[in-house]
Write an enzyme that holds these catalytic residues in place. Sequence first.
Site, PDB file in Angstrom:
ATOM      1  N   GLU A 218       0.885  -1.168   0.000  1.00 33.26           N
ATOM      2  CA  GLU A 218       0.000   0.000   0.000  1.00 33.26           C
ATOM      3  C   GLU A 218       0.918   1.211   0.000  1.00 33.26           C
ATOM      4  O   GLU A 218       1.586   1.490   0.992  1.00 33.26           O
ATOM      5  CB  GLU A 218      -0.917  -0.027   1.220  1.00 33.26           C
ATOM      6  CG  GLU A 218      -2.082   0.940   1.125  1.00 33.26           C
ATOM      7  CD  GLU A 218      -1.675   2.353   1.471  1.00 33.26           C
ATOM      8  OE1 GLU A 218      -1.356   3.121   0.539  1.00 33.26           O
ATOM      9  OE2 GLU A 218      -1.672   2.698   2.649  1.00 33.26           O
ATOM     10  N   CYS A 252      -2.303   8.524   4.062  1.00 33.61           N
ATOM     11  CA  CYS A 252      -2.117   8.106   2.670  1.00 33.61           C
ATOM     12  C   CYS A 252      -3.337   8.399   1.808  1.00 33.61           C
ATOM     13  O   CYS A 252      -3.228   8.556   0.589  1.00 33.61           O
ATOM     14  CB  CYS A 252      -1.753   6.625   2.600  1.00 33.61           C
ATOM     15  SG  CYS A 252      -2.973   5.533   3.359  1.00 33.61           S
TER      16      CYS A 252
END
Length: 511
Positions: A218, A252
């Site tokens: 990720e 993020c």
Amino acid sequence: MATLTYTRIEDIPKIHATAREAFASGRTKSIAFRKAQIAQVGYLLKDNEQRIKDALKSDLGRPYLETELLDFAAVYGEVRMVYDKIDQWVKPQRIDFHFNWFPMGPKLVAEPKGVILNIAPFNVPVFLLLSPLVSAIAAGNGAVLKPSEQTPAFSQLIAELLPKYLDPELYAVINGGVAETTKMLELPWDHILYTGNGRIGRIIAAAAAKHLTPTTLELGGQNPVVVDPKMDVHLTAKRLLWGRFSNAGQICLAPEYVLVPAHFQDTLIEEMKKVYKTFYPDGPENSDSFSRIVTTAHTQRIKKRLDETKGKVVLGGATDVEKRYIAPTVVRDVPVDDSLLTEEIFGPVLPIVPVKDVDEAISIIRSKDYPLAVYVFSNDPKFEEKVFSNTKSGAAVTNETVITAGVPGLPVGGIGPSGYGYYTGKHCFEQFTHWRVSLKNPGWVDKVAFGFRYPPYKPDYQKYVKGITSSLPPRPGTQSGTAKRWAFWLLFALVGAGSVVLTRSRGQLKA
């Protein structure tokens, strides 16, 4: 800053071996054992909420509310959902019925992969360590957690707490920096999950490839926002600033830059100024509702990019490297080749990029790497659909930012440069699961279907092969077999109905 005790490098292979031996003992096969461990993850958090909040206050200057919202809430939801669903998830999966194969009972059996390595970042450490851990436990795996060395107070605390709540042989913490991580990556794991940036992600993937270890990455990215000028400007400004400034922009999924029609830029910025004052009435530096950057090095990096921008700072802009402070900042008239748009900022700076129209906005998005999320602020379904159907991203979100990671049942994951694979929920459980094919063929099947396969092969073998071979779909450009069958039965019914009517008519004439 707190002091973090690193794991001795010579102990890392021992921790790895202990976890593998514990997994090989078979105790994770018990669903009751898994559920007990999952529950313990929740109580580890529940019993130590204040200590964890204090640790993250020390590491990130983070307000308690943000820790409860961004970290605790998501983990509690994950624990509850997985605990309730695990009995259903682990059931063998039957394949679709097929006359030739059903006697063999073909199915997929969920088996654990082994020992999972989770390398987590500093920004949302509770969620990014414990949520994947819950999935790993549910799938029956052991796990080793590597928290970030940049959050020393929290990482030291989790190393203390984990063995008090979970099986200490199956689930362990390794603390350290580059040397310790390098040592871990020399060892064979059964799956590696890494959350962070693309540069380190490539190193992780290369190391995993040496052992043919599957990975989940990720990697974040530059998440664009496309604003429809017809949208409620107050709601847009409020949700954009909240998404960008929470955790000091170190999320993020945070919105990275805003694409707005040039004629609407002033309107949006004026509304942002009003919202900004309500967020930080005494200024963000004095606010107890604003976090700090994780290290002075990261602070200096963000400051440098802000100093080099060609745009105009209209909100914030103040910096103090030693205090790890970057004021929540909005920059207008940012060109697409600007220092703020070269790579992910990962800080509380929001560039506004004026565009001619939605087509130009889409063109800018498509010129960059696939992001973790594309955000649209609009109440027009056609506007929304145009943006989403012409872009790619891990998530496509309307009139909101960031919160998708906390929605039970929705996975978090990117595409291409923003990562691959998923974490949270069933998707993460399946990722940490080996789906083992199972089939049991009784002897009598050879007498009715499969006896032809044994040598010597008989000349009439084709009629048997055709019996177990699926037919092809209709050839493109021709009427489908289904349509032909329906036409046949419709004709048959019409003929039948006509015959009945004709017979009755003749009977009536005779009468």
